[in-house]
Design a protein around this motif. Sequence first.
Motif, PDB file in Angstrom:
ATOM      1  N   UNK A   1       0.822  -1.207   0.000  1.00 32.52           N
ATOM      2  CA  UNK A   1       0.000   0.000   0.000  1.00 32.52           C
ATOM      3  C   UNK A   1       0.857   1.258   0.000  1.00 32.52           C
ATOM      4  N   UNK A   2       1.928   1.255   0.800  1.00 30.65           N
ATOM      5  CA  UNK A   2       2.816   2.416   0.859  1.00 30.65           C
ATOM      6  C   UNK A   2       3.527   2.624  -0.488  1.00 30.65           C
ATOM      7  N   UNK A   3       3.932   1.527  -1.096  1.00 35.47           N
ATOM      8  CA  UNK A   3       4.598   1.609  -2.408  1.00 35.47           C
ATOM      9  C   UNK A   3       3.649   2.222  -3.435  1.00 35.47           C
ATOM     10  N   UNK A   4       2.411   1.712  -3.483  1.00 33.43           N
ATOM     11  CA  UNK A   4       1.455   2.190  -4.473  1.00 33.43           C
ATOM     12  C   UNK A   4       1.047   3.640  -4.229  1.00 33.43           C
ATOM     13  N   UNK A   5       0.989   4.036  -2.963  1.00 35.66           N
ATOM     14  CA  UNK A   5       0.666   5.432  -2.660  1.00 35.66           C
ATOM     15  C   UNK A   5       1.749   6.357  -3.203  1.00 35.66           C
TER      16      UNK A   5
ATOM     17  N   UNK B   1       1.492   6.571  -7.004  1.00 28.50           N
ATOM     18  CA  UNK B   1       0.416   7.454  -7.441  1.00 28.50           C
ATOM     19  C   UNK B   1       0.802   8.922  -7.260  1.00 28.50           C
ATOM     20  N   UNK B   2       1.478   9.214  -6.153  1.00 27.84           N
ATOM     21  CA  UNK B   2       1.848  10.599  -5.857  1.00 27.84           C
ATOM     22  C   UNK B   2       3.042  11.051  -6.686  1.00 27.84           C
TER      23      UNK B   2
ATOM     24  N   UNK C   1      10.546   9.802  -6.698  1.00 26.22           N
ATOM     25  CA  UNK C   1       9.853   8.938  -5.736  1.00 26.22           C
ATOM     26  C   UNK C   1      10.384   9.134  -4.330  1.00 26.22           C
ATOM     27  N   UNK C   2       9.515   8.961  -3.347  1.00 24.27           N
ATOM     28  CA  UNK C   2       9.924   9.048  -1.943  1.00 24.27           C
ATOM     29  C   UNK C   2      10.219   7.674  -1.366  1.00 24.27           C
ATOM     30  N   UNK C   3       9.554   6.652  -1.880  1.00 25.64           N
ATOM     31  CA  UNK C   3       9.777   5.287  -1.424  1.00 25.64           C
ATOM     32  C   UNK C   3      11.216   4.862  -1.753  1.00 25.64           C
ATOM     33  N   UNK C   4      11.936   4.317  -0.773  1.00 20.17           N
ATOM     34  CA  UNK C   4      13.355   4.006  -0.961  1.00 20.17           C
ATOM     35  C   UNK C   4      13.580   2.941  -2.020  1.00 20.17           C
ATOM     36  N   UNK C   5      12.693   1.952  -2.103  1.00 23.60           N
ATOM     37  CA  UNK C   5      12.832   0.919  -3.124  1.00 23.60           C
ATOM     38  C   UNK C   5      12.646   1.522  -4.505  1.00 23.60           C
TER      39      UNK C   5
END
Length: 508
Positions: free
Chosen positions: A358-362, A365-366, A381-385
């Motif tokens: 869910x965090x990855x997909x959010x 999207x953002x 992207x903000x997600x580290x992965x």
Amino acid sequence: MRHYQIALSLLSAAVLSACGGSGSEGPAINTSVARGTLYANPPNLVPIPQASGPALTKLDPVVFKAMLEAKKPGLTQVTGTPKCEISTYYMKYATVGGANEATDATGAIMVPSGSDPACTGPRPVLLYAHGTTVEKSFNMANLRDNSEASLVAAMYAAQGFIVVASNFAGYDVSSLTYHPYLNADQQADDMVDSLRAARAAFPRINAQDSGKLVIAGYSQGGHVAMATQRAMQQKYASEFKVSALAGMSGPYAMALLGDAVFAGSPNAGGTVFLPMITTAWQKSYGNIYASANEIYEDKYATGIETLIPGGLTMTDLFTTGKLPSLAMFAKDSLPGPSTPAFSGFFGDGNLIKTSYRNAYLADAQKNPCGTNPADPLNCSPANAFRKAGVKNDLRNYVPNVPVMLCGGGSDPTVFFASTQATAGFFLAKGFPSAYLTTLDVDTNPTSAADPFAAAKVGFAQSKAGVIAAAVAAKQDPATAVASVYHGTLVPPFCNAAARGFFQQVLAK
């Protein structure tokens, strides 16, 4: 994202895994030496054991043909009848890990010789990058037991190429405790160092380098090969001159593939590849997670960082419950599968926590990536992965050599979209179309003059054989084809096409 148990044996899952035997331990590593230093000069000559009589120090063409045909009848119709004797050497050299730490790695040098004109005098050098394997013992110098090594030997060394093939840091007797999987910068440096070491050995093993260098790799190795050409173009241009690049079924477009998986289109073998990627990037960058439990369900998180590469086969990983064979996401995780074909990747005993997905997909999207195919990595992207995916995506440069990108359009392991997106990016950035060859072996010949008609027809015949065998065994033909598509069906034909491509470039 893939990988490799090549055309000499059928796989039991739509994943792949290349097998090999470990080599000699060799001298102890000295981590103070320069990158690319050869630890033993000359390297160890690797004999080929026989059922009776002394081991072969040179693999005779007639003997090699018999070996190949015994393992996979008809294979030499694709590779060509071996022309050259092959002497295989095992080397150990200094390189770096994913965090730029000093380490070592091993690899193979295959040297052709013989009376055929293709085998004598100065020869072109192929720098080859292998596909994904889960077994630490993998060794490209083991031509008897390693099916990828024997295919590469048959396809290139037996036809007159000097082959240099790294096992990669973290495999065989490398002292690195992990493998920097799909870390583009490290894997390119590892390949560069393997070639430096091989070049130091050439004068002692009668390897006459013509000065012509080509680079190729399959699956993971396709990504590594392209990253290596990029590094030689951008960082090591004064040291290396590359004549051509052939990437085969490679996950070049890492950001695109990562987003596709999490959006509901997981790839076959993804429950193995994702832990390999995540561990590699965590060890390299240190910021993917604070604890593996953030990403993985608790039953899998403990010990996952040291699981691969290791002593377990792909089948072992699944049968022992170390990893699920298919269930990437929970069956109630949303969005669900993008098409019914991906439904098997959603289920009980899933690998990835829904909270992490869910965090990855959010973030996707953002902070979307790929909105402009001509500038796909212009995103934040903000997600580290996802950040690491962008960092290791190769759609950020334009090659300065002729390029072939080969694959299969229905590949369930490394989606052909990666090849298409990368080719499209190169063209959008001005790469001359005359110097870019994109080949889908799973298509019909365009005409009688199609230069790749033989590869396409051969692939179709091999695929038809798998279907016929499945029908005879009362098995699902689609499942049977998917299980061997990436690891068995595509590699011989893409390698044959790549060799022809190289020969054409080198003849100019």
